[in-house]
Design a protein around this motif. Structure first.
Motif, PDB file in Angstrom:
ATOM      1  N   LYS A  45      15.074  -4.301   0.265  1.00 42.49           N
ATOM      2  CA  LYS A  45      14.599  -3.436   1.340  1.00 42.49           C
ATOM      3  C   LYS A  45      15.701  -3.263   2.384  1.00 42.49           C
ATOM      4  CE  LYS A  45       9.695  -4.501   0.934  1.00 42.49           C
ATOM      5  NZ  LYS A  45       8.492  -4.916   1.681  1.00 42.49           N
ATOM      6  N   TRP A  46      15.669  -2.124   3.059  1.00 47.32           N
ATOM      7  CA  TRP A  46      16.627  -1.812   4.113  1.00 47.32           C
ATOM      8  C   TRP A  46      16.336  -2.644   5.349  1.00 47.32           C
ATOM      9  CZ3 TRP A  46      20.674   1.019   2.740  1.00 47.32           C
ATOM     10  CH2 TRP A  46      20.548   1.832   1.610  1.00 47.32           C
ATOM     11  N   GLU A  47      17.378  -2.957   6.085  1.00 49.00           N
ATOM     12  CA  GLU A  47      17.213  -3.726   7.314  1.00 49.00           C
ATOM     13  C   GLU A  47      16.529  -2.880   8.374  1.00 49.00           C
ATOM     14  OE1 GLU A  47      20.955  -3.959   9.995  1.00 49.00           O
ATOM     15  OE2 GLU A  47      21.712  -3.947   7.929  1.00 49.00           O
ATOM     16  N   LEU A 100      20.571   1.546  13.289  1.00 49.17           N
ATOM     17  CA  LEU A 100      20.721   1.133  11.897  1.00 49.17           C
ATOM     18  C   LEU A 100      22.047   1.620  11.320  1.00 49.17           C
ATOM     19  CD1 LEU A 100      17.148   1.912  10.500  1.00 49.17           C
ATOM     20  CD2 LEU A 100      18.026  -0.262  11.386  1.00 49.17           C
ATOM     21  N   PRO A 101      22.555   0.923  10.323  1.00 44.17           N
ATOM     22  CA  PRO A 101      23.747   1.413   9.627  1.00 44.17           C
ATOM     23  C   PRO A 101      23.444   2.771   8.978  1.00 44.17           C
ATOM     24  CG  PRO A 101      23.287  -0.867   9.013  1.00 44.17           C
ATOM     25  CD  PRO A 101      22.112  -0.377   9.818  1.00 44.17           C
ATOM     26  N   PRO A 102      24.461   3.574   8.728  1.00 41.93           N
ATOM     27  CA  PRO A 102      24.244   4.940   8.226  1.00 41.93           C
ATOM     28  C   PRO A 102      23.352   5.048   6.987  1.00 41.93           C
ATOM     29  CG  PRO A 102      26.518   4.672   8.882  1.00 41.93           C
ATOM     30  CD  PRO A 102      25.878   3.312   8.995  1.00 41.93           C
ATOM     31  N   ALA A 103      23.508   4.184   6.007  1.00 39.53           N
ATOM     32  CA  ALA A 103      22.703   4.303   4.785  1.00 39.53           C
ATOM     33  C   ALA A 103      21.227   4.009   5.075  1.00 39.53           C
ATOM     34  CB  ALA A 103      23.235   3.384   3.695  1.00 39.53           C
ATOM     35  N   ALA A 104      20.943   2.989   5.867  1.00 41.73           N
ATOM     36  CA  ALA A 104      19.557   2.673   6.234  1.00 41.73           C
ATOM     37  C   ALA A 104      18.988   3.782   7.109  1.00 41.73           C
ATOM     38  CB  ALA A 104      19.506   1.329   6.958  1.00 41.73           C
ATOM     39  N   ASP A 105      19.800   4.299   8.014  1.00 44.02           N
ATOM     40  CA  ASP A 105      19.405   5.390   8.894  1.00 44.02           C
ATOM     41  C   ASP A 105      19.003   6.613   8.072  1.00 44.02           C
ATOM     42  OD1 ASP A 105      20.847   7.813  10.847  1.00 44.02           O
ATOM     43  OD2 ASP A 105      19.367   6.454  11.719  1.00 44.02           O
ATOM     44  N   ALA A 106      19.769   6.919   7.050  1.00 48.67           N
ATOM     45  CA  ALA A 106      19.470   8.074   6.195  1.00 48.67           C
ATOM     46  C   ALA A 106      18.118   7.907   5.512  1.00 48.67           C
ATOM     47  CB  ALA A 106      20.569   8.265   5.159  1.00 48.67           C
ATOM     48  N   GLN A 107      17.823   6.705   5.057  1.00 45.34           N
ATOM     49  CA  GLN A 107      16.534   6.453   4.418  1.00 45.34           C
ATOM     50  C   GLN A 107      15.401   6.553   5.443  1.00 45.34           C
ATOM     51  OE1 GLN A 107      15.920   5.722   0.868  1.00 45.34           O
ATOM     52  NE2 GLN A 107      17.826   6.864   1.081  1.00 45.34           N
ATOM     53  N   ALA A 141       3.654   7.866   4.762  1.00 48.10           N
ATOM     54  CA  ALA A 141       4.953   7.504   5.336  1.00 48.10           C
ATOM     55  C   ALA A 141       4.962   6.035   5.740  1.00 48.10           C
ATOM     56  CB  ALA A 141       5.281   8.397   6.532  1.00 48.10           C
ATOM     57  N   LEU A 142       3.866   5.563   6.302  1.00 44.44           N
ATOM     58  CA  LEU A 142       3.761   4.147   6.656  1.00 44.44           C
ATOM     59  C   LEU A 142       3.837   3.261   5.417  1.00 44.44           C
ATOM     60  CD1 LEU A 142       0.951   4.337   9.365  1.00 44.44           C
ATOM     61  CD2 LEU A 142       3.371   3.776   9.757  1.00 44.44           C
ATOM     62  N   ASP A 143       3.162   3.676   4.352  1.00 45.76           N
ATOM     63  CA  ASP A 143       3.236   2.929   3.092  1.00 45.76           C
ATOM     64  C   ASP A 143       4.684   2.852   2.602  1.00 45.76           C
ATOM     65  OD1 ASP A 143       0.489   2.504   3.053  1.00 45.76           O
ATOM     66  OD2 ASP A 143       0.091   4.078   1.566  1.00 45.76           O
ATOM     67  N   ASN A 144       5.384   3.980   2.670  1.00 45.71           N
ATOM     68  CA  ASN A 144       6.780   3.994   2.236  1.00 45.71           C
ATOM     69  C   ASN A 144       7.658   3.111   3.114  1.00 45.71           C
ATOM     70  OD1 ASN A 144       6.565   5.589  -0.059  1.00 45.71           O
ATOM     71  ND2 ASN A 144       6.778   7.483   1.094  1.00 45.71           N
ATOM     72  N   TYR A 145       7.392   3.107   4.400  1.00 50.20           N
ATOM     73  CA  TYR A 145       8.139   2.221   5.292  1.00 50.20           C
ATOM     74  C   TYR A 145       7.989   0.770   4.818  1.00 50.20           C
ATOM     75  CZ  TYR A 145       9.310  -0.535   9.413  1.00 50.20           C
ATOM     76  OH  TYR A 145       9.842  -1.474  10.268  1.00 50.20           O
ATOM     77  N   GLY A 146       6.774   0.371   4.541  1.00 51.91           N
ATOM     78  CA  GLY A 146       6.527  -0.997   4.074  1.00 51.91           C
ATOM     79  C   GLY A 146       7.190  -1.305   2.747  1.00 51.91           C
ATOM     80  N   LYS A 147       7.301  -0.313   1.879  1.00 50.83           N
ATOM     81  CA  LYS A 147       7.920  -0.511   0.561  1.00 50.83           C
ATOM     82  C   LYS A 147       9.442  -0.562   0.626  1.00 50.83           C
ATOM     83  CE  LYS A 147       4.302   1.941  -1.954  1.00 50.83           C
ATOM     84  NZ  LYS A 147       3.953   3.217  -2.579  1.00 50.83           N
ATOM     85  N   TYR A 148      10.036   0.175   1.558  1.00 43.93           N
ATOM     86  CA  TYR A 148      11.491   0.348   1.560  1.00 43.93           C
ATOM     87  C   TYR A 148      12.219  -0.328   2.721  1.00 43.93           C
ATOM     88  CZ  TYR A 148      10.777   3.631  -2.211  1.00 43.93           C
ATOM     89  OH  TYR A 148      10.444   4.185  -3.416  1.00 43.93           O
TER      90      TYR A 148
END
Length: 159
Positions: A45-47, A100-107, A141-148
């Protein structure tokens, strides 16, 4: 904010300006575009950071407290408007505090786009879409936040 995400968010907000519009525009800081599909960070998961966790928790709480009324089709237009404003306000906090770092920010931007699209639908700004569909989009979107995203205190909404 990624240029393509910024463009998508701008298009979503053209129907009616909201307080989060200025925050989204202020978030633009020249990252290069990346894939528009959610993915894990090399299987992990992303930070996250504290402002993100706080704001996502606020959105989750707002949606969870309205879930029964949404499911029972008892949410008034005024209630949906209020819920949409809560989501937009929390997204404004997320965007203003992005560290957030760029890659996490993009997600994260993918999730933010869904949150804002759902909020606009809940607010009745997308005439061909029922307000309840906006709530479903926000919950997704909340579900996806929890997954990623790595947020140990975050629990998906049981629905």
């Amino acid at each position: 904010m990624k240029p393509y995400i910024l463009a998508a968010l701008t298009v979503l907000s053209l129907a009616a300006a909201s307080p989060s519009l200025a925050a989204r525009d202020a978030h633009h800081h020249g990252h290069s575009p990346v894939s528009a599909s959610l993915q894990l960070n090399a299987g992990k998961k992303w930070e996250t950071d504290a402002p993100l966790r706080t704001a996502m928790g606020e959105i989750r709480q707002s949606m969870a407290s309205s879930l029964h009324a949404i499911h029972e089709n008892k949410m008034s237009a005024k209630s949906y408007d209020g819920l949409a404003k809560q989501v937009e306000g929390a997204v404004g906090q997320i965007v203003a505090s992005c560290k957030l770092p760029p890659a996490a920010d993009a997600q994260l931007h993918i999730i933010v786009a869904d949150l804002l699209a759902g909020a606009e639908q809940m607010a009745g700004k997308v005439k061909e879409v029922k307000r309840v569909n906006g709530a479903v989009k926000v919950i997704g979107a909340l579900d996806n936040y929890g997954k990623y995203f790595d947020d140990a205190g975050f629990r998906p909404i049981e629905h």
